[in-house]
Design a protein around this motif. Structure first.
Motif, PDB file in Angstrom:
ATOM      1  N   LEU A   1     -81.159 -12.732   1.099  1.00 39.08           N
ATOM      2  CA  LEU A   1     -82.391 -11.569   0.503  1.00 39.08           C
ATOM      3  C   LEU A   1     -83.207 -12.545   2.083  1.00 39.08           C
ATOM      4  CD1 LEU A   1     -84.074  -9.553  -0.224  1.00 39.08           C
ATOM      5  CD2 LEU A   1     -84.213 -11.021  -2.432  1.00 39.08           C
ATOM      6  N   LEU A   2     -83.649 -11.339   2.517  1.00 39.39           N
ATOM      7  CA  LEU A   2     -84.784 -11.932   3.563  1.00 39.39           C
ATOM      8  C   LEU A   2     -86.481 -11.447   3.313  1.00 39.39           C
ATOM      9  CD1 LEU A   2     -86.866 -13.751   6.138  1.00 39.39           C
ATOM     10  CD2 LEU A   2     -86.259 -11.602   7.009  1.00 39.39           C
ATOM     11  N   ALA A   3     -86.993 -12.766   2.135  1.00 41.62           N
ATOM     12  CA  ALA A   3     -88.475 -11.252   1.250  1.00 41.62           C
ATOM     13  C   ALA A   3     -89.408 -12.074   1.856  1.00 41.62           C
ATOM     14  CB  ALA A   3     -87.647 -11.572  -0.229  1.00 41.62           C
ATOM     15  N   HIS A   4     -90.540 -11.542   1.778  1.00 40.89           N
ATOM     16  CA  HIS A   4     -91.799 -12.036   2.064  1.00 40.89           C
ATOM     17  C   HIS A   4     -92.422 -12.575   0.154  1.00 40.89           C
ATOM     18  CE1 HIS A   4     -96.543 -13.137   2.626  1.00 40.89           C
ATOM     19  NE2 HIS A   4     -95.844 -13.709   3.702  1.00 40.89           N
ATOM     20  N   ASP A   5     -92.249 -13.871  -0.196  1.00 36.48           N
ATOM     21  CA  ASP A   5     -92.836 -14.655  -0.689  1.00 36.48           C
ATOM     22  C   ASP A   5     -94.559 -14.249  -1.333  1.00 36.48           C
ATOM     23  OD1 ASP A   5     -93.460 -16.367  -3.388  1.00 36.48           O
ATOM     24  OD2 ASP A   5     -91.608 -16.932  -3.031  1.00 36.48           O
ATOM     25  N   VAL A   6     -94.780 -13.227  -2.471  1.00 34.71           N
ATOM     26  CA  VAL A   6     -95.914 -12.559  -2.371  1.00 34.71           C
ATOM     27  C   VAL A   6     -96.974 -14.588  -3.294  1.00 34.71           C
ATOM     28  CG1 VAL A   6     -97.607 -12.240  -4.167  1.00 34.71           C
ATOM     29  CG2 VAL A   6     -95.145 -10.855  -3.296  1.00 34.71           C
ATOM     30  N   ASP A   7     -96.219 -15.491  -3.984  1.00 29.12           N
ATOM     31  CA  ASP A   7     -97.072 -17.038  -4.832  1.00 29.12           C
ATOM     32  C   ASP A   7     -97.098 -17.548  -3.603  1.00 29.12           C
ATOM     33  OD1 ASP A   7     -97.627 -15.831  -6.892  1.00 29.12           O
ATOM     34  OD2 ASP A   7     -95.016 -15.953  -7.306  1.00 29.12           O
ATOM     35  N   ARG A   8     -95.973 -17.329  -2.013  1.00 28.66           N
ATOM     36  CA  ARG A   8     -96.379 -18.319  -1.379  1.00 28.66           C
ATOM     37  C   ARG A   8     -96.947 -17.999  -0.289  1.00 28.66           C
ATOM     38  NH1 ARG A   8     -92.967 -18.697  -4.775  1.00 28.66           N
ATOM     39  NH2 ARG A   8     -92.079 -21.922  -5.994  1.00 28.66           N
ATOM     40  N   ASP A   9     -96.811 -17.110   0.206  1.00 30.07           N
ATOM     41  CA  ASP A   9     -97.467 -15.699   1.300  1.00 30.07           C
ATOM     42  C   ASP A   9     -97.245 -16.473   2.524  1.00 30.07           C
ATOM     43  OD1 ASP A   9     -99.203 -14.517   2.824  1.00 30.07           O
ATOM     44  OD2 ASP A   9    -100.596 -15.975   3.252  1.00 30.07           O
ATOM     45  N   ASP A  10     -95.185 -16.675   2.260  1.00 27.39           N
ATOM     46  CA  ASP A  10     -94.477 -17.026   3.674  1.00 27.39           C
ATOM     47  C   ASP A  10     -93.384 -16.329   3.144  1.00 27.39           C
ATOM     48  OD1 ASP A  10     -94.036 -18.554   5.697  1.00 27.39           O
ATOM     49  OD2 ASP A  10     -93.676 -20.240   4.692  1.00 27.39           O
ATOM     50  N   TRP A  11     -92.151 -16.394   4.184  1.00 29.11           N
ATOM     51  CA  TRP A  11     -91.223 -15.794   4.283  1.00 29.11           C
ATOM     52  C   TRP A  11     -90.204 -16.819   3.446  1.00 29.11           C
ATOM     53  CZ3 TRP A  11     -89.949 -10.430   6.158  1.00 29.11           C
ATOM     54  CH2 TRP A  11     -91.128 -10.178   6.340  1.00 29.11           C
ATOM     55  N   ARG A  12     -89.103 -16.745   2.942  1.00 25.51           N
ATOM     56  CA  ARG A  12     -88.065 -16.748   2.654  1.00 25.51           C
ATOM     57  C   ARG A  12     -86.632 -16.609   2.415  1.00 25.51           C
ATOM     58  NH1 ARG A  12     -91.726 -20.650   2.733  1.00 25.51           N
ATOM     59  NH2 ARG A  12     -92.066 -21.308   0.702  1.00 25.51           N
ATOM     60  N   ILE A  13     -85.525 -17.225   2.325  1.00 24.21           N
ATOM     61  CA  ILE A  13     -84.347 -17.192   2.174  1.00 24.21           C
ATOM     62  C   ILE A  13     -83.576 -16.738   0.852  1.00 24.21           C
ATOM     63  CG2 ILE A  13     -81.968 -17.224   3.167  1.00 24.21           C
ATOM     64  CD1 ILE A  13     -83.513 -17.189   6.378  1.00 24.21           C
ATOM     65  N   PHE A  14     -83.132 -16.576   0.351  1.00 28.03           N
ATOM     66  CA  PHE A  14     -82.627 -16.377  -0.845  1.00 28.03           C
ATOM     67  C   PHE A  14     -80.899 -15.865  -1.160  1.00 28.03           C
ATOM     68  CE2 PHE A  14     -87.013 -15.258  -1.648  1.00 28.03           C
ATOM     69  CZ  PHE A  14     -87.523 -15.963  -2.688  1.00 28.03           C
TER      70      PHE A  14
END
Length: 317
Positions: free
Chosen positions: A185-198
């Motif tokens: 899952l490619l998502a924008h992490d709300v708490d970290r304000d950055d892109w993350r891959i899960f």
């Protein structure tokens, strides 16, 4: 029976692979032959290609058209399709992964509870070959996240990190990517304000929050390319070189989609140069072959197999 109910019943009858005489359809529906003809015309207007043939043996049947109209499925057919989609979703197939996941999300949304329970029971009772997919994904989690991606809806879930710690995540899911043997899952992490891959196999307790977010463009504009590049950047890959004590055709069959280069040495052995993958997966595929083998390289694979053998020896000693 209302007009809509009668039309659905007529469609259900026509979807069986036979030709229906107009008089038999009229008896089944409790209407006149004239009403049957009118209902057939309504189905045609909706895009269903109903063909009529004349004569004593003539009747109506549904044929292949230029488009795929909605299908009506009975309970058994619905369960079969849902189980198939859930099983396929665990093992993404190149070219159809995203489409199968969209179909699964749509079906999960409208599945009655009584059928959902049957699907869940059948899925849990169905064994999946470990050779085909190393990290099984909960299809219910896939469906939740796929629906959130489609609706641009924020999601909360529990995630097992690389340090084996369970962390809570709040993200804006942008795209699901089937890469190799895993879902990401490619998502924008709300708490970290950055892109993350899960990794989807590490996600649990996924819950859509109901909060919508505006469209986001993935880094570089292409989610699949971004995830692919990130995965290769973070995980070194190798090509195994080994001699397999198997006839070359048997080795080819057992390796299936992971063949690489195989060369026959004699009637009972062959040399194998694998496709690129991680050390762990190369070792996994070698041990699944069910034969003796000699690894010639790389040294990282030799070391990993030696350590793995010692660990197995200790566990059974």
């Amino acid at each position: 029976m209302s007009d809509a109910a009668r039309l659905l019943r007529l469609l259900s009858l026509l979807q069986t692979s036979r030709e229906w005489p107009g008089s038999e359809l009229a008896d089944r529906l409790g209407v006149t032959s004239r009403t049957v003809r009118r209902d057939v015309d309504r189905l045609r207007d909706l895009g269903y290609p109903v063909e009529a043939s004349m004569g004593a043996l003539g009747g109506y049947r549904l044929v292949a058209g230029t488009a795929m109209p909605p299908l009506l499925l009975d309970d058994e057919e619905t369960v079969a399709v849902a189980v198939g989609l859930r099983t396929a979703a665990r093992q993404p197939v190149a070219g159809i992964a995203e489409a199968s996941l969209r179909a699964l999300a749509k079906l999960q949304q409208v599945l009655p509870p009584r059928l959902a329970r049957r699907v869940s029971s059948l899925t849990s009772a169905t064994a999946t070959s470990a050779a085909s997919f190393a990290a099984l994904v909960d299809p219910a989690q896939l469906a939740v996240i796929a629906a959130a991606v489609s609706a641009r809806e924020r999601v909360r879930f529990a995630y097992v990190t690389n340090e084996n710690v369970v962390a809570k995540r709040h993200v804006e899911p942008v795209r699901l990517v089937a890469l190799g043997r895993r879902w990401y899952l490619l998502a924008h992490d709300v708490d970290r304000d950055d892109w993350r891959i899960f990794r989807l196999d590490r996600i649990s307790s996924a819950l859509a929050t109901g909060t919508r977010f505006p469209p986001r463009v993935p880094p570089g504009g292409d989610a699949t390319e971004y995830v692919t590049q990130k995965m290769y950047d973070t995980a070194p890959t190798y090509r195994a070189r080994a001699t397999l004590r198997l006839p070359v055709e048997l080795a080819r069959a057992r390796l299936a989609d992971f063949v690489g280069d195989l060369t026959a040495l004699d009637d009972g052995s062959c040399s194998w140069h694998s496709v690129e993958d991680t050390i762990e997966y190369l070792a996994f595929r070698l041990t699944l072959l069910g034969c003796e083998f000699t690894v010639h390289g790389p040294v990282e694979l030799v070391d990993h197999l030696r350590e793995l053998g010692q660990r197995i020896g200790r566990s059974v000693g």
